[in-house]
Enzyme design. Structure first.
Site, PDB file in Angstrom:
ATOM      1  N   ASP A  58       0.844  -1.248  -0.015  1.00  0.00           N
ATOM      2  CA  ASP A  58       0.055   0.114   0.051  1.00  0.00           C
ATOM      3  C   ASP A  58       0.887   1.255   0.124  1.00  0.00           C
ATOM      4  O   ASP A  58       1.731   1.341   0.892  1.00  0.00           O
ATOM      5  CB  ASP A  58      -0.962  -0.161   1.162  1.00  0.00           C
ATOM      6  N   SER A 125      -7.824  13.630 -13.648  1.00  0.00           N
ATOM      7  CA  SER A 125      -9.284  13.398 -14.022  1.00  0.00           C
ATOM      8  C   SER A 125      -9.707  14.616 -14.626  1.00  0.00           C
ATOM      9  O   SER A 125      -9.519  15.773 -14.182  1.00  0.00           O
ATOM     10  CB  SER A 125     -10.365  12.788 -12.871  1.00  0.00           C
ATOM     11  N   TYR A 149     -13.898  13.081  -4.248  1.00  0.00           N
ATOM     12  CA  TYR A 149     -12.732  12.304  -5.313  1.00  0.00           C
ATOM     13  C   TYR A 149     -12.174  13.485  -6.210  1.00  0.00           C
ATOM     14  O   TYR A 149     -10.960  13.353  -6.101  1.00  0.00           O
ATOM     15  CB  TYR A 149     -13.595  11.360  -6.139  1.00  0.00           C
ATOM     16  N   LYS A 153      -8.150  14.771  -6.649  1.00  0.00           N
ATOM     17  CA  LYS A 153      -7.094  14.838  -7.773  1.00  0.00           C
ATOM     18  C   LYS A 153      -6.675  16.261  -8.066  1.00  0.00           C
ATOM     19  O   LYS A 153      -5.388  16.536  -8.292  1.00  0.00           O
ATOM     20  CB  LYS A 153      -8.055  14.561  -9.016  1.00  0.00           C
TER      21      LYS A 153
END
Ligand code: UD1
Length: 352
Positions: A58, A125, A149, A153
């Site tokens: 991770d 994105s 989300y 980004k």
């Protein structure tokens, strides 16, 4: 890039690794396997005929990351995908999103700094554009995401940009994806969302195999030709090729650069329903319902900066993208879930 250097791919058990291996790059993967499986690794090996170097790590675990870097001193660049990626979920568990995506990236960047690796390609994105005032969207369009989300980004983009500003020897390509669609043409690798799919194409393909009764088309009163919203659907293999082109661009030492990875062509939801129905060979059922909160009318890329500076252009058309998705979905109705066990392929998996 010299043959003796390797690329570290985080969250990389997917298409990009295939493109890198096919380009004869040496690849080291770290993935926590929360959204991927050993079977995906096996299939990458099957497709490329090459062995994969993989660590179940991770990125939040900086100590383990440093061990990977030290075990592979030839790593000279990083392609960073690892992170949580569901918009809806991010509004319910924002802390998990901020922790995984932002703290995870900082952990990675600190490890890179410690070992002197200074080139990074980051998967951002188009969601960073929010509801854009300019269509098609250039990279210079103001950004302002509308969900947690997207804000992760946006924030990670800023972290990387600040790092490159403060340290002129760092280079970064921030890749703003539009809507990824399709699957690997081999039919061996594709998306298999857990639970009910949120995104259009995975949902539609589950309608096609009979897992869902019909598609709800969210909104038919948008100011578009058929009233449904417009997105720029980019084939996943084209998208992967874009990463390879960005990685090569970093050799020019460009500092921090942003690129839209899209086709420049917008399609409405109904156009996608019809294109996918054609690939499947029958009309797929749908119902027009209310708009989904948070959706915008049109997200279409202006990809000319990537076309020019990366010498990259999306090539796969919608027909082929839909055919690849159906090929994958019809051959793997339950994704990779039906594959026997999920033990690591002994010969290739490295544990720390
Ligand atoms: C969202 C995210 C994007 C992310 C992408 C893939 C935003 C603004 N966008 O894109 O960052 O990369 O997911 O994870 O946060 N639709 C239906 N019925 C459905 C599902 C979708 O009509 O069952 C419509 C939507 O209203 C939209 C289009 O299809 O107009 C595409 O939706 P979707 O696939 O969910 O992607 P985005 O929301 O564009």
């Amino acid at each position: 890039m010299s043959q003796s250097s390797s690329v570290l791919v985080t969250g990389g058990a997917g298409y990009i690794v295939i493109e890198l291996l096919n380009d004869n790059q040496q690849v080291v993967i770290v993935d926590n396997l929360v959204n991927a499986s050993y079977e995906a690794i096996r299939r990458i090996e099957q497709i490329t005929g090459k062995k994969v170097t993989f660590y179940k790590v991770d990125i939040l675990d900086k100590k383990a990351l440093l061990q990977v870097f030290r075990q592979h001193p030839d790593i000279s660049s990083v392609i960073h995908f690892a992170g949580l990626k569901a918009v809806g979920e991010s509004t319910q568990i924002p802390l998990d999103y901020y922790y995984n995506n932002i703290t995870g990236t900082i952990s990675l960047l600190q490890a890179m700094k410690e070992v002197g690796v200074k080139d990074i390609v980051f998967s951002s994105s188009a969601t960073v554009y929010g509801d854009p005032p300019i269509i098609p969207i250039p990279e210079t369009c103001p950004i302002g995401s509308t969900n947690p989300y997207g804000r992760t980004k946006q924030f990670v983009e800023s972290v990387i940009r600040d790092l490159c500003t403060a340290n002129k020897d760092w280079n970064a390509a921030l890749l703003r994806y539009f809507n990824p669609a399709g699957a690997h043409p081999s039919g061996l690798l594709g998306e298999n969302p857990l639970g009910i799919p949120n995104n259009l194409m995975p949902y539609l393909s589950q309608v096609a195999i009979g897992k869902r009764e019909f598609l709800s088309v969210y909104g038919s009163d948008y100011p578009t030709k058929d009233g449904t919203a417009i997105r720029d659907y980019i084939n996943v293999v084209d998208l992967s090729r874009g990463h390879l082109a960005a990685l090569k661009k970093l050799a020019d030492k460009p500092g921090c650069v942003e690129y839209n990875l899209g086709t420049g062509h917008g399609s409405t939801v109904l156009e996608m329903v019809h294109a996918f129905s054609k690939a499947v060979g029958r009309d797929l059922p749908y119902q027009l319902v209310d708009r989904r909160p948070g959706d915008v009318t049109n997200l279409t890329a202006n990809p000319s900066k990537a076309n020019k500076e990366l010498n990259w252009k999306a090539q796969v058309d919608l027909e082929e993208t839909c055919a690849s998705l159906w090929n994958w979905q019809s051959k793997n109705p339950n994704g990779l879930e039906d594959c026997p066990g999920d033990a690591p392929p002994e010969s290739v998996i490295n544990y720390l």
